[in-house]
Design a protein around this motif. Structure first.
Motif, PDB file in Angstrom:
ATOM      1  N   ARG A 129       6.102   8.199  13.019  1.00  0.00           N
ATOM      2  CA  ARG A 129       4.660   8.146  13.272  1.00  0.00           C
ATOM      3  C   ARG A 129       3.872   9.013  12.294  1.00  0.00           C
ATOM      4  O   ARG A 129       2.665   8.817  12.121  1.00  0.00           O
ATOM      5  CB  ARG A 129       4.348   8.619  14.692  1.00  0.00           C
ATOM      6  N   PHE A 130       4.536   9.990  11.667  1.00  0.00           N
ATOM      7  CA  PHE A 130       3.839  10.964  10.846  1.00  0.00           C
ATOM      8  C   PHE A 130       3.825  10.589   9.373  1.00  0.00           C
ATOM      9  O   PHE A 130       3.337  11.355   8.548  1.00  0.00           O
ATOM     10  CB  PHE A 130       4.464  12.345  11.051  1.00  0.00           C
ATOM     11  N   GLY A 131       4.349   9.411   9.021  1.00  0.00           N
ATOM     12  CA  GLY A 131       4.225   8.935   7.653  1.00  0.00           C
ATOM     13  C   GLY A 131       2.771   8.637   7.313  1.00  0.00           C
ATOM     14  O   GLY A 131       1.995   8.159   8.153  1.00  0.00           O
ATOM     15  N   GLN A 135       0.030   6.358   9.478  1.00  0.00           N
ATOM     16  CA  GLN A 135      -1.209   6.925  10.000  1.00  0.00           C
ATOM     17  C   GLN A 135      -2.432   6.152   9.504  1.00  0.00           C
ATOM     18  O   GLN A 135      -3.407   5.977  10.247  1.00  0.00           O
ATOM     19  CB  GLN A 135      -1.304   8.394   9.600  1.00  0.00           C
ATOM     20  N   GLU A 136      -2.383   5.675   8.267  1.00  0.00           N
ATOM     21  CA  GLU A 136      -3.508   4.910   7.732  1.00  0.00           C
ATOM     22  C   GLU A 136      -3.683   3.592   8.479  1.00  0.00           C
ATOM     23  O   GLU A 136      -4.810   3.212   8.833  1.00  0.00           O
ATOM     24  CB  GLU A 136      -3.312   4.666   6.240  1.00  0.00           C
ATOM     25  N   LEU A 137      -2.589   2.866   8.735  1.00  0.00           N
ATOM     26  CA  LEU A 137      -2.720   1.616   9.477  1.00  0.00           C
ATOM     27  C   LEU A 137      -3.201   1.882  10.901  1.00  0.00           C
ATOM     28  O   LEU A 137      -4.034   1.122  11.425  1.00  0.00           O
ATOM     29  CB  LEU A 137      -1.406   0.849   9.503  1.00  0.00           C
ATOM     30  N   LYS A 138      -2.719   2.945  11.509  1.00  0.00           N
ATOM     31  CA  LYS A 138      -3.180   3.284  12.856  1.00  0.00           C
ATOM     32  C   LYS A 138      -4.692   3.505  12.865  1.00  0.00           C
ATOM     33  O   LYS A 138      -5.397   3.015  13.771  1.00  0.00           O
ATOM     34  CB  LYS A 138      -2.454   4.540  13.345  1.00  0.00           C
ATOM     35  N   SER A 263       5.071   4.543   2.624  1.00  0.00           N
ATOM     36  CA  SER A 263       4.864   3.552   1.560  1.00  0.00           C
ATOM     37  C   SER A 263       4.619   2.171   2.142  1.00  0.00           C
ATOM     38  O   SER A 263       5.453   1.649   2.903  1.00  0.00           O
ATOM     39  CB  SER A 263       6.092   3.509   0.639  1.00  0.00           C
ATOM     40  N   ALA A 264       3.484   1.593   1.794  1.00  0.00           N
ATOM     41  CA  ALA A 264       3.154   0.259   2.296  1.00  0.00           C
ATOM     42  C   ALA A 264       2.265  -0.473   1.300  1.00  0.00           C
ATOM     43  O   ALA A 264       1.535   0.137   0.520  1.00  0.00           O
ATOM     44  CB  ALA A 264       2.451   0.348   3.650  1.00  0.00           C
ATOM     45  N   GLU A 265       2.354  -1.785   1.361  1.00  0.00           N
ATOM     46  CA  GLU A 265       1.384  -2.637   0.674  1.00  0.00           C
ATOM     47  C   GLU A 265       0.462  -3.212   1.740  1.00  0.00           C
ATOM     48  O   GLU A 265       0.914  -3.891   2.664  1.00  0.00           O
ATOM     49  CB  GLU A 265       2.068  -3.778  -0.073  1.00  0.00           C
ATOM     50  N   ARG A 276      -4.859  -6.756  -2.632  1.00  0.00           N
ATOM     51  CA  ARG A 276      -3.651  -5.963  -2.416  1.00  0.00           C
ATOM     52  C   ARG A 276      -3.894  -4.504  -2.794  1.00  0.00           C
ATOM     53  O   ARG A 276      -4.482  -4.207  -3.826  1.00  0.00           O
ATOM     54  CB  ARG A 276      -2.483  -6.530  -3.224  1.00  0.00           C
ATOM     55  N   GLN A 277      -3.383  -3.636  -1.928  1.00  0.00           N
ATOM     56  CA  GLN A 277      -3.569  -2.201  -2.153  1.00  0.00           C
ATOM     57  C   GLN A 277      -2.288  -1.457  -1.788  1.00  0.00           C
ATOM     58  O   GLN A 277      -1.774  -1.604  -0.674  1.00  0.00           O
ATOM     59  CB  GLN A 277      -4.727  -1.693  -1.287  1.00  0.00           C
ATOM     60  N   ARG A 278      -1.753  -0.686  -2.734  1.00  0.00           N
ATOM     61  CA  ARG A 278      -0.591   0.142  -2.446  1.00  0.00           C
ATOM     62  C   ARG A 278      -1.050   1.445  -1.790  1.00  0.00           C
ATOM     63  O   ARG A 278      -2.064   2.018  -2.177  1.00  0.00           O
ATOM     64  CB  ARG A 278       0.168   0.492  -3.731  1.00  0.00           C
ATOM     65  N   TYR A 279      -0.301   1.875  -0.809  1.00  0.00           N
ATOM     66  CA  TYR A 279      -0.598   3.153  -0.157  1.00  0.00           C
ATOM     67  C   TYR A 279       0.669   3.990  -0.196  1.00  0.00           C
ATOM     68  O   TYR A 279       1.672   3.632   0.424  1.00  0.00           O
ATOM     69  CB  TYR A 279      -1.057   2.940   1.281  1.00  0.00           C
ATOM     70  N   GLU A 280       0.644   5.071  -0.949  1.00  0.00           N
ATOM     71  CA  GLU A 280       1.831   5.898  -1.137  1.00  0.00           C
ATOM     72  C   GLU A 280       1.508   7.362  -0.842  1.00  0.00           C
ATOM     73  O   GLU A 280       0.529   7.903  -1.372  1.00  0.00           O
ATOM     74  CB  GLU A 280       2.343   5.800  -2.585  1.00  0.00           C
ATOM     75  N   THR A 281       2.297   7.980   0.006  1.00  0.00           N
ATOM     76  CA  THR A 281       2.210   9.424   0.219  1.00  0.00           C
ATOM     77  C   THR A 281       3.633   9.987   0.184  1.00  0.00           C
ATOM     78  O   THR A 281       4.608   9.242   0.107  1.00  0.00           O
ATOM     79  CB  THR A 281       1.550   9.764   1.570  1.00  0.00           C
ATOM     80  N   HIS A 282       3.738  11.289   0.259  1.00  0.00           N
ATOM     81  CA  HIS A 282       5.054  11.930   0.198  1.00  0.00           C
ATOM     82  C   HIS A 282       5.197  12.966   1.308  1.00  0.00           C
ATOM     83  O   HIS A 282       5.771  14.035   1.112  1.00  0.00           O
ATOM     84  CB  HIS A 282       5.257  12.578  -1.174  1.00  0.00           C
TER      85      HIS A 282
END
Length: 335
Positions: A129-131, A135-138, A263-265, A276-282
């Motif tokens: 849940r903490f990715g 969190q962005e999709l939520k 990591s999501a598209e 299309r938008q890439r969403y990347e965090t670490h």
């Protein structure tokens, strides 16, 4: 003078090790006590991770009685839960508990009631849940940017025997309980309360493996009260050393394809042409959940993923297994 948050640790396996390391990275947090199955193990753990500063115990009750703890981490297998959460809550100690929170919903209901009655902070270790992408999709679902949630499709594929207790259904509950519950929890996190559940399980690839009594193949189907649906598959017959925990969420305005929680598209479908938008965090999900928990204990942040969330997801996977044991009979989800 800054107050030190004192934490106790129960369970010295891989998750206990991970959480202690993350706690030690936070300012004004002291890992004050360690509890293991033997005093020797607890002493060795304390020496390795805290230089011996954390007091060692082989009794959880003694640790609670003798230490002025603000919080405890309970990182033991589901079969080993026998009142630790209730005892901590009764003493006003906040509880971080690893998933699944219990072996059955009767026990989980008792644990949840004790925590809520005491009014202590709790957090269940659903680190997915903490990715950042999760969190962005939520946020997008909650503020309407995603449109109407319609379908969740997820998987948990691996090939590992793990510890001996894990492959014994009487002690772990099986792969759906122990691993795929992460994916079922995400579906619940995005779509809300389930309505009807069905499941199928089988042991197809480990019939000759000594002590292997759990499923190695499963499919679960969930319809939520909103009308949205989920299909979740799990396998312990996939590629060794690889962990495929990918999932896709389809809403009326966006399709989100997740490689993992960070990591999501995002494919936005509400215009004339898809965008299309890439969403990347670490983000480290385990570190983030600990940071969130300690903030809530200190009154510096909201209570995220409290123990009732662990009860809801446990009930969901329990329903999947009940359905599978009854040849796929549809189960009504009851709060």
């Amino acid at each position: 003078m800054t107050k030190i948050t004192k934490v106790g640790m129960l369970g010295l396996g891989s998750m206990g090790q991970k959480h202690v390391k993350n706690l030690l990275e936070l300012p004004n947090v002291e890992v004050a006590a360690i509890c293991g199955s033997t005093i020797d193990k607890a002493v060795a753990f304390s020496m390795e991770y805290t230089g011996g500063s954390a007091r060692a115990y082989d009794s959880f009750d003694d640790m609670l009685d003798e230490e002025a703890l603000d919080a405890v981490y309970i990182c033991i297998p589901p079969f080993a839960h026998n009142g630790q959460v209730e005892k901590a809550a009764s003493k006003g100690v906040a509880v971080f508990i690893e998933k699944p929170i219990a072996f059955d919903t009767t026990t989980a209901e008792r644990m949840t009631a004790a925590v809520e009655r005491a009014g202590v902070v709790s957090l269940v270790g659903y680190n997915y849940r903490f990715g950042g992408a999760v969190q962005e999709l939520k946020r997008m679902i909650e503020d309407g940017r995603a449109g109407v949630p319609t379908l969740f499709e997820g998987r948990f594929y691996c090939n590992s025997l793990h510890s001996p207790w894990w492959s014994d259904r009487s002690r772990s509950g099986g792969q759906v309980f122990e691993q795929a519950i992460h994916i079922y929890d995400l579906a619940l996190h995005f779509f809300g309360i389930p309505d009807r559940i069905s499941g199928f399980t089988a042991n197809l690839g480990h019939l000759e493996t000594p002590g292997y009594t759990i499923e190695d193949t499963s499919v679960g189907s969930v319809r939520f009260r909103s009308g949205a649906m989920a299909s979740i598959c799990a396998s312990n017959c996939a590629v060794p050393t690889e962990w495929d925990c990918t999932f896709t969420v389809i809403c009326s305005k966006v399709t989100a394809r997740f490689a993992h929680g960070n990591s999501a598209e995002f494919v936005f479908t509400d215009g004339e042409t898809p965008v299309r938008q890439r969403y990347e965090t670490h983000l480290d999900g385990h570190a983030e959940e600990t940071r969130s928990f300690i903030a809530a204990v200190r009154g510096e942040g909201p209570e995220v993923c409290p123990i009732r969330e662990g009860l809801l997801s446990l009930r969901l996977v329990e329903n999947v297994m009940q359905s599978a044991d009854d040849n796929g009979r549809q189960i009504a989800y009851v709060l």
